[in-house]
Design a protein around this motif. Structure first.
Motif, PDB file in Angstrom:
ATOM      1  N   GLU A 243      33.935  16.059  12.187  1.00 32.51           N
ATOM      2  CA  GLU A 243      34.737  15.193  11.318  1.00 32.51           C
ATOM      3  C   GLU A 243      34.403  13.722  11.551  1.00 32.51           C
ATOM      4  N   LYS A 244      34.164  13.356  12.806  1.00 33.23           N
ATOM      5  CA  LYS A 244      33.804  11.971  13.119  1.00 33.23           C
ATOM      6  C   LYS A 244      32.493  11.601  12.417  1.00 33.23           C
ATOM      7  N   LYS A 245      31.597  12.559  12.308  1.00 32.60           N
ATOM      8  CA  LYS A 245      30.319  12.328  11.613  1.00 32.60           C
ATOM      9  C   LYS A 245      30.517  12.290  10.102  1.00 32.60           C
ATOM     10  N   GLY A 246      31.650  12.801   9.631  1.00 31.25           N
ATOM     11  CA  GLY A 246      31.966  12.745   8.208  1.00 31.25           C
ATOM     12  C   GLY A 246      31.246  13.777   7.373  1.00 31.25           C
ATOM     13  N   VAL A 247      31.036  14.939   7.922  1.00 27.54           N
ATOM     14  CA  VAL A 247      30.315  15.990   7.212  1.00 27.54           C
ATOM     15  C   VAL A 247      31.181  17.249   7.159  1.00 27.54           C
ATOM     16  N   SER A 248      31.026  18.020   6.096  1.00 25.35           N
ATOM     17  CA  SER A 248      31.783  19.261   5.967  1.00 25.35           C
ATOM     18  C   SER A 248      31.166  20.341   6.846  1.00 25.35           C
ATOM     19  N   ALA A 249      31.963  21.338   7.188  1.00 28.68           N
ATOM     20  CA  ALA A 249      31.463  22.458   7.980  1.00 28.68           C
ATOM     21  C   ALA A 249      30.338  23.168   7.239  1.00 28.68           C
ATOM     22  N   ARG A 250      30.496  23.314   5.935  1.00 29.04           N
ATOM     23  CA  ARG A 250      29.476  23.985   5.122  1.00 29.04           C
ATOM     24  C   ARG A 250      28.162  23.217   5.153  1.00 29.04           C
ATOM     25  N   ASP A 251      28.226  21.908   4.926  1.00 21.87           N
ATOM     26  CA  ASP A 251      27.005  21.103   4.921  1.00 21.87           C
ATOM     27  C   ASP A 251      26.322  21.111   6.287  1.00 21.87           C
ATOM     28  N   MET A 252      27.115  21.044   7.346  1.00 23.69           N
ATOM     29  CA  MET A 252      26.539  21.075   8.684  1.00 23.69           C
ATOM     30  C   MET A 252      25.859  22.417   8.927  1.00 23.69           C
TER      31      MET A 252
ATOM     32  N   LEU B 208      24.533  24.525   6.796  1.00 25.66           N
ATOM     33  CA  LEU B 208      23.292  24.608   6.035  1.00 25.66           C
ATOM     34  C   LEU B 208      22.219  23.683   6.608  1.00 25.66           C
ATOM     35  N   SER B 209      22.629  22.526   7.089  1.00 24.35           N
ATOM     36  CA  SER B 209      21.675  21.555   7.635  1.00 24.35           C
ATOM     37  C   SER B 209      21.003  22.043   8.913  1.00 24.35           C
ATOM     38  N   ILE B 210      21.698  22.904   9.656  1.00 18.18           N
ATOM     39  CA  ILE B 210      21.084  23.423  10.889  1.00 18.18           C
ATOM     40  C   ILE B 210      20.469  24.809  10.667  1.00 18.18           C
ATOM     41  N   GLY B 211      20.324  25.183   9.396  1.00 16.53           N
ATOM     42  CA  GLY B 211      19.617  26.407   9.067  1.00 16.53           C
ATOM     43  C   GLY B 211      20.420  27.683   9.209  1.00 16.53           C
ATOM     44  N   GLN B 212      21.729  27.569   9.114  1.00 16.72           N
ATOM     45  CA  GLN B 212      22.594  28.742   9.245  1.00 16.72           C
ATOM     46  C   GLN B 212      23.250  29.052   7.905  1.00 16.72           C
ATOM     47  N   ASN B 213      23.990  30.171   7.865  1.00 16.70           N
ATOM     48  CA  ASN B 213      24.717  30.500   6.636  1.00 16.70           C
ATOM     49  C   ASN B 213      25.866  29.515   6.446  1.00 16.70           C
ATOM     50  N   ALA B 214      26.372  29.429   5.250  1.00 15.54           N
ATOM     51  CA  ALA B 214      27.360  28.402   4.890  1.00 15.54           C
ATOM     52  C   ALA B 214      28.630  28.453   5.722  1.00 15.54           C
ATOM     53  N   GLY B 215      29.008  29.616   6.260  1.00 16.11           N
ATOM     54  CA  GLY B 215      30.247  29.741   7.021  1.00 16.11           C
ATOM     55  C   GLY B 215      30.087  29.650   8.528  1.00 16.11           C
ATOM     56  N   TYR B 216      28.875  29.380   9.002  1.00 15.18           N
ATOM     57  CA  TYR B 216      28.581  29.380  10.436  1.00 15.18           C
ATOM     58  C   TYR B 216      29.507  28.455  11.238  1.00 15.18           C
ATOM     59  N   ILE B 217      29.565  27.190  10.893  1.00 15.52           N
ATOM     60  CA  ILE B 217      30.385  26.225  11.638  1.00 15.52           C
ATOM     61  C   ILE B 217      31.864  26.547  11.468  1.00 15.52           C
ATOM     62  N   ASN B 218      32.264  26.938  10.278  1.00 13.25           N
ATOM     63  CA  ASN B 218      33.655  27.308  10.050  1.00 13.25           C
ATOM     64  C   ASN B 218      34.063  28.476  10.955  1.00 13.25           C
ATOM     65  N   ASN B 219      33.190  29.447  11.129  1.00 17.84           N
ATOM     66  CA  ASN B 219      33.484  30.581  12.002  1.00 17.84           C
ATOM     67  C   ASN B 219      33.644  30.152  13.456  1.00 17.84           C
ATOM     68  N   ILE B 220      32.855  29.195  13.881  1.00 14.23           N
ATOM     69  CA  ILE B 220      32.977  28.681  15.249  1.00 14.23           C
ATOM     70  C   ILE B 220      34.283  27.903  15.388  1.00 14.23           C
ATOM     71  N   GLU B 221      34.561  27.028  14.433  1.00 11.15           N
ATOM     72  CA  GLU B 221      35.761  26.202  14.509  1.00 11.15           C
ATOM     73  C   GLU B 221      37.041  27.023  14.401  1.00 11.15           C
ATOM     74  N   SER B 222      36.976  28.149  13.723  1.00 12.16           N
ATOM     75  CA  SER B 222      38.173  28.987  13.585  1.00 12.16           C
ATOM     76  C   SER B 222      38.300  29.989  14.729  1.00 12.16           C
ATOM     77  N   GLY B 223      37.352  29.990  15.642  1.00 14.88           N
ATOM     78  CA  GLY B 223      37.418  30.877  16.799  1.00 14.88           C
ATOM     79  C   GLY B 223      36.906  32.282  16.547  1.00 14.88           C
ATOM     80  N   LYS B 224      36.303  32.521  15.401  1.00 20.59           N
ATOM     81  CA  LYS B 224      35.782  33.852  15.080  1.00 20.59           C
ATOM     82  C   LYS B 224      34.439  34.125  15.737  1.00 20.59           C
ATOM     83  N   ALA B 225      33.731  33.071  16.111  1.00 20.38           N
ATOM     84  CA  ALA B 225      32.401  33.228  16.699  1.00 20.38           C
ATOM     85  C   ALA B 225      32.130  32.066  17.651  1.00 20.38           C
TER      86      ALA B 225
END
Length: 103
Positions: free
Chosen positions: A15-24, A26-43
């Motif tokens: 959030e400090k970087k000002g980027v969405s979980a989805r954009d982050m 995709l930018s690191i070469g993962q599926n669109a929900g990758y960061i969201n899954n980490i932030e929600s504790g699923k992975a």
């Protein structure tokens, strides 16, 4: 740092970087929900995933785990610039920092 603290740290830094979980994601070469899954504790990321995350955030893994540092990317940039200064300039900056920290 436990899983929940890891997830919260990632969310704050992203959030400090000002980027969405989805954009982050995709930018690191993962599926669109990758960061969201980490932030929600699923992975949790693999070790290489952590390195990609840190690289994207412009920080080291050590800085990621330093929870007392609220803005590691800015601190890293400042330190890089400080390394370019001579002794007299460093002394001046140190004086300014001490004065600011007191107020």
């Amino acid at each position: 740092m436990n899983d929940k603290e890891f997830s919260l740290r990632l969310a704050k830094l992203r959030e400090k970087k000002g980027v969405s979980a989805r954009d982050m994601s995709l930018s690191i070469g993962q599926n669109a929900g990758y960061i969201n899954n980490i932030e929600s504790g699923k992975a949790m990321p693999s070790l290489s995933g952590l390195y990609y995350i840190c690289d994207y955030l412009g920080i080291t893994p050590s800085e990621f785990f330093d929870t007392e540092n609220a803005d590691p990317a800015s601190i890293s940039e400042i330190v890089r610039d400080l390394k370019k200064l001579n002794a007299e300039q460093l002394a001046s900056v140190a004086g300014i920092i001490k004065a600011l920290a007191k107020s």
